[in-house]
Design a protein around this motif. Structure first.
Motif, PDB file in Angstrom:
ATOM      1  N   UNK A  52       0.815  -1.210   0.000  1.00 30.42           N
ATOM      2  CA  UNK A  52       0.000   0.000   0.000  1.00 30.42           C
ATOM      3  C   UNK A  52       0.851   1.263   0.000  1.00 30.42           C
ATOM      4  N   UNK A  53       1.973   1.260   0.728  1.00 32.32           N
ATOM      5  CA  UNK A  53       2.845   2.436   0.744  1.00 32.32           C
ATOM      6  C   UNK A  53       3.454   2.701  -0.616  1.00 32.32           C
ATOM      7  N   UNK A  54       3.922   1.641  -1.275  1.00 35.09           N
ATOM      8  CA  UNK A  54       4.490   1.809  -2.610  1.00 35.09           C
ATOM      9  C   UNK A  54       3.421   2.250  -3.613  1.00 35.09           C
ATOM     10  N   UNK A  55       2.218   1.692  -3.468  1.00 34.04           N
ATOM     11  CA  UNK A  55       1.125   2.096  -4.355  1.00 34.04           C
ATOM     12  C   UNK A  55       0.808   3.576  -4.162  1.00 34.04           C
ATOM     13  N   UNK A  56       0.734   4.036  -2.927  1.00 34.28           N
ATOM     14  CA  UNK A  56       0.438   5.442  -2.672  1.00 34.28           C
ATOM     15  C   UNK A  56       1.489   6.349  -3.298  1.00 34.28           C
ATOM     16  N   UNK A  57       2.753   5.973  -3.163  1.00 38.21           N
ATOM     17  CA  UNK A  57       3.819   6.776  -3.767  1.00 38.21           C
ATOM     18  C   UNK A  57       3.682   6.805  -5.283  1.00 38.21           C
ATOM     19  N   UNK A  58       3.314   5.669  -5.874  1.00 41.88           N
ATOM     20  CA  UNK A  58       3.157   5.597  -7.324  1.00 41.88           C
ATOM     21  C   UNK A  58       1.974   6.437  -7.791  1.00 41.88           C
ATOM     22  N   UNK A  59       0.894   6.439  -7.024  1.00 41.42           N
ATOM     23  CA  UNK A  59      -0.283   7.240  -7.385  1.00 41.42           C
ATOM     24  C   UNK A  59       0.061   8.726  -7.325  1.00 41.42           C
ATOM     25  N   UNK A  60       0.735   9.144  -6.270  1.00 42.53           N
ATOM     26  CA  UNK A  60       1.109  10.559  -6.164  1.00 42.53           C
ATOM     27  C   UNK A  60       2.039  10.969  -7.306  1.00 42.53           C
ATOM     28  N   UNK A  61       2.971  10.109  -7.645  1.00 38.49           N
ATOM     29  CA  UNK A  61       3.878  10.407  -8.758  1.00 38.49           C
ATOM     30  C   UNK A  61       3.115  10.495 -10.075  1.00 38.49           C
ATOM     31  N   UNK A  62       2.149   9.594 -10.240  1.00 37.83           N
ATOM     32  CA  UNK A  62       1.367   9.589 -11.481  1.00 37.83           C
ATOM     33  C   UNK A  62       0.527  10.853 -11.613  1.00 37.83           C
ATOM     34  N   UNK A  63       0.079  11.403 -10.484  1.00 35.49           N
ATOM     35  CA  UNK A  63      -0.781  12.580 -10.523  1.00 35.49           C
ATOM     36  C   UNK A  63      -0.009  13.880 -10.698  1.00 35.49           C
ATOM     37  N   UNK A  64       1.282  13.888 -10.423  1.00 37.15           N
ATOM     38  CA  UNK A  64       2.047  15.137 -10.491  1.00 37.15           C
ATOM     39  C   UNK A  64       1.907  15.845 -11.835  1.00 37.15           C
ATOM     40  N   UNK A  65       2.126  15.156 -12.954  1.00 36.61           N
ATOM     41  CA  UNK A  65       1.973  15.881 -14.220  1.00 36.61           C
ATOM     42  C   UNK A  65       0.536  16.337 -14.482  1.00 36.61           C
ATOM     43  N   UNK A  66      -0.438  15.607 -13.936  1.00 29.87           N
ATOM     44  CA  UNK A  66      -1.842  16.008 -14.090  1.00 29.87           C
ATOM     45  C   UNK A  66      -2.077  17.337 -13.383  1.00 29.87           C
ATOM     46  N   UNK A  67      -1.527  17.491 -12.169  1.00 26.82           N
ATOM     47  CA  UNK A  67      -1.686  18.755 -11.449  1.00 26.82           C
ATOM     48  C   UNK A  67      -1.040  19.910 -12.198  1.00 26.82           C
ATOM     49  N   UNK A  68      -0.026  19.603 -12.990  1.00 28.67           N
ATOM     50  CA  UNK A  68       0.650  20.667 -13.755  1.00 28.67           C
ATOM     51  C   UNK A  68      -0.014  20.930 -15.094  1.00 28.67           C
ATOM     52  N   UNK A  69      -1.132  20.242 -15.362  1.00 30.85           N
ATOM     53  CA  UNK A  69      -1.901  20.525 -16.568  1.00 30.85           C
ATOM     54  C   UNK A  69      -1.656  19.602 -17.725  1.00 30.85           C
ATOM     55  N   UNK A  70      -0.855  18.550 -17.527  1.00 28.31           N
ATOM     56  CA  UNK A  70      -0.624  17.620 -18.634  1.00 28.31           C
ATOM     57  C   UNK A  70      -1.901  16.862 -18.943  1.00 28.31           C
TER      58      UNK A  70
END
Length: 387
Positions: free
Chosen positions: A211-229
């Protein structure tokens, strides 16, 4: 073709003309709310009021003794639906010649989340969604199953329509929503709807994910989305952001959780109901979708319930996956908003309904007889008379 109109008890109670007015639309059934979420509703023809404010999610009848001593229990309605508001309205609607089916809202309850925050979906950043009970938690599941059975099987009801019997997530009109500043797309919505409460963290572990690794992967995946990608649409967009194997494991956990809840809740309703009682689910044929129309597997849900109510305002394409199952006797109810001010198109109801029939619809649902203007209702009457 059988049509039913959605109605609130407060549309009927105190208005001696309401039941006959609804019957005069040409519908054969009223789908009457028995458990509902907070709302502010217009009542444009009621002799006593014009605005009803339901301040929190509540049952619209007196709850029974099954809830005594339990921490999670339904809330009684306040002055907007006192006493047995459902029963009073159901009697009036039945007297007007209409079948009455209950309308039960389940996994959507902001007051529950505010008073018992541990029950809510918690996203990857630790933000809780008080409107969205996590359906993986044993206590929440027990509450939802018992609520479904009690609220569905009310005296005089011949069937039920269960709304939000599945995952709720980010996409929800919560108070004055201000979350559209970043376009999350379908994939971002999914990632922001993943729950990381203890029950879900354990569930991910049971499907091979840390679960910890999954959470880190989800946050990483969302980073470009927050920047408008921009993100790709559909499930392919989720896989692109999170990876195929992680995506598949999260979906397996969530699909299994929703399916078993749907099975258990429908079984509880059937056990409490008389013979011939009809059970329908408000449903979306894409299982990873969240919301009032629960994401389901079409083949599975039609093996569990008697049919589905499918959102068709703006197009009836979501009917197709259900119709393709070819289940004889299944109810496929096309749900159309007929309130012009809420994005509906009552003036095109006849054409829209005929297209829905071509795509497999067997019945119609009309949202909402109490909220619509006189002009909207006249358009509905004319359309149903021609269908």
């Amino acid at each position: 073709m059988k049509a039913s109109a959605f109605v609130y008890p407060w549309d009927v109670n105190g208005d001696p003309e309401a039941a006959d007015r609804i019957a005069a639309l040409g519908v054969r059934q009223a789908t009457l709310a028995s458990a509902y979420h907070s709302t502010r509703a217009l009542t444009p023809r009621h002799p006593r009021h014009r605005i009803v404010t339901a301040r929190h999610a509540a049952v619209l009848y007196p709850a029974d003794a099954r809830w005594e001593g339990r921490t999670l229990r339904p809330y009684p309605a306040g002055d907007w639906a006192p006493g047995d508001a459902f029963g009073e309205a159901a009697e009036a609607l039945t007297g007007a010649g209409l079948d009455v089916h209950t309308w039960v809202v389940l996994a959507h309850n902001s007051r529950l989340g505010e008073e018992h925050p541990e029950t809510s979906v918690v996203n990857v950043y630790g933000d809780r969604y008080p409107w969205a009970p996590c359906i993986a938690q044993p206590g929440t599941r027990a509450y939802l199953v018992d609520l479904a059975a009690e609220a569905a099987v009310r005296p005089g009801a011949r069937g039920t329509e269960l709304e939000s019997l599945g995952w709720y997530g980010l996409a929800h009109l919560h108070a004055h929503d201000k979350i559209a500043g970043v376009g999350l797309g379908d994939a971002g919505q999914y990632l922001m709807s993943l729950c990381f409460c203890e029950s879900c963290r354990q569930g991910y572990g049971d499907h091979g994910l840390d679960a910890g690794e999954l959470a880190a992967a989800v946050r990483a995946a969302l980073e470009p989305v927050w920047r408008g990608a921009p993100s790709d649409g559909g499930w392919a967009g989720v896989e692109k952001l999170l990876g195929e194997s992680r995506s598949a494991a999260t979906r397996a956990w969530r699909d299994e959780t929703a399916r078993t809840l749907q099975e258990t809740a429908v079984a509880a309703v059937r056990a409490a109901a008389p013979d011939g009682f009809q059970v329908l689910l408000h449903a979306d044929p894409v299982s990873y979708h969240c919301g009032a129309n629960a994401g389901v597997d079409p083949a599975h849900v039609l093996s569990v319930a008697d049919g589905v109510v499918v959102p068709c305002t703006g197009g009836a394409g979501l009917l197709t996956p259900f119709a393709e199952q070819g289940r004889e006797g299944a109810v496929l109810a096309a749900n159309f908003t007929v309130v012009a001010g809420m994005g509906g198109s009552p003036g095109t109801l006849e054409q829209d309904a005929r297209r829905a029939v071509e795509q497999g619809a067997t019945q119609l649902r009309l949202y909402h007889a109490g909220l619509a203007s006189d002009g909207d209702l006249e358009a509905v009457r004319a359309a149903l008379a021609r269908l």
